[in-house]
Design a protein around this motif. Structure first.
Motif, PDB file in Angstrom:
ATOM      1  N   LYS A   6      43.406  46.109  -9.620  1.00 21.87           N
ATOM      2  CA  LYS A   6      43.302  45.749 -11.506  1.00 21.87           C
ATOM      3  C   LYS A   6      42.563  47.288 -11.748  1.00 21.87           C
ATOM      4  N   ASN A   7      41.823  48.329 -10.640  1.00 25.58           N
ATOM      5  CA  ASN A   7      41.907  49.599 -12.228  1.00 25.58           C
ATOM      6  C   ASN A   7      41.546  51.079 -11.021  1.00 25.58           C
ATOM      7  N   PRO A   8      43.486  51.289 -10.751  1.00 20.92           N
ATOM      8  CA  PRO A   8      43.028  52.206  -9.382  1.00 20.92           C
ATOM      9  C   PRO A   8      42.667  53.554 -10.602  1.00 20.92           C
ATOM     10  N   ASN A   9      41.548  53.814 -11.168  1.00 13.56           N
ATOM     11  CA  ASN A   9      41.212  54.822 -11.202  1.00 13.56           C
ATOM     12  C   ASN A   9      40.130  55.111 -11.954  1.00 13.56           C
ATOM     13  N   TRP A  10      39.777  54.015 -11.753  1.00 16.40           N
ATOM     14  CA  TRP A  10      37.839  53.108 -11.526  1.00 16.40           C
ATOM     15  C   TRP A  10      37.439  53.873 -13.318  1.00 16.40           C
ATOM     16  N   GLU A  11      38.425  54.069 -13.679  1.00 15.02           N
ATOM     17  CA  GLU A  11      37.559  53.416 -15.524  1.00 15.02           C
ATOM     18  C   GLU A  11      36.670  52.801 -15.509  1.00 15.02           C
ATOM     19  N   ILE A  12      35.941  52.918 -16.084  1.00 14.85           N
ATOM     20  CA  ILE A  12      34.541  52.176 -16.833  1.00 14.85           C
ATOM     21  C   ILE A  12      35.070  51.271 -17.797  1.00 14.85           C
ATOM     22  N   LEU A  13      35.339  49.893 -16.954  1.00 16.83           N
ATOM     23  CA  LEU A  13      35.304  48.633 -18.408  1.00 16.83           C
ATOM     24  C   LEU A  13      34.304  48.220 -19.434  1.00 16.83           C
ATOM     25  N   CYS A  14      34.513  47.981 -19.966  1.00 16.15           N
ATOM     26  CA  CYS A  14      33.974  47.321 -21.794  1.00 16.15           C
ATOM     27  C   CYS A  14      34.352  45.831 -21.586  1.00 16.15           C
ATOM     28  N   ILE A  15      33.203  45.373 -21.738  1.00 16.96           N
ATOM     29  CA  ILE A  15      33.758  43.262 -22.247  1.00 16.96           C
ATOM     30  C   ILE A  15      32.871  43.281 -23.171  1.00 16.96           C
TER      31      ILE A  15
END
Length: 94
Positions: A85-94
């Motif tokens: 779901k997040n191949p670049n390990w980006e920081i997710l905002c919720i």
């Protein structure tokens, strides 16, 4: 009242540590990690507060089962899950 459940994975800024958790309020729980509300916790000690993965469940009991499953995995298997779901390990905002 039926509560949603979330399984989430956090990392630190160097992406060397992973933490798997479960909650019924993802926004509140991530904020608690970021603010180190539980100052003696594992995540506070190692500065693990960056959300990189989460799953949503209709029932919190299902999220708890999934958390236990993921916690039993090797780091390599957890990394593969994150990369789906997040191949670049980006920081997710919720």
């Amino acid at each position: 009242m039926i509560k949603l459940g979330y399984v989430y994975i956090l990392t630190n800024s160097s992406k060397t540590m992973l933490y798997v958790g479960v909650t019924s309020d993802l926004t509140k729980r991530i904020r608690q990690h970021q603010q180190k509300v539980y100052s003696k916790s594992y995540t506070a000690k190692y500065n693990i507060h960056l959300l990189i993965y989460y799953e949503t469940y209709a029932l919190v009991v299902d999220a708890i089962k999934r958390e236990k499953e993921i916690k039993g995995w090797s780091r390599s298997k957890k990394e593969k899950l994150i990369k789906v779901k997040n191949p670049n390990w980006e920081i997710l905002c919720i």
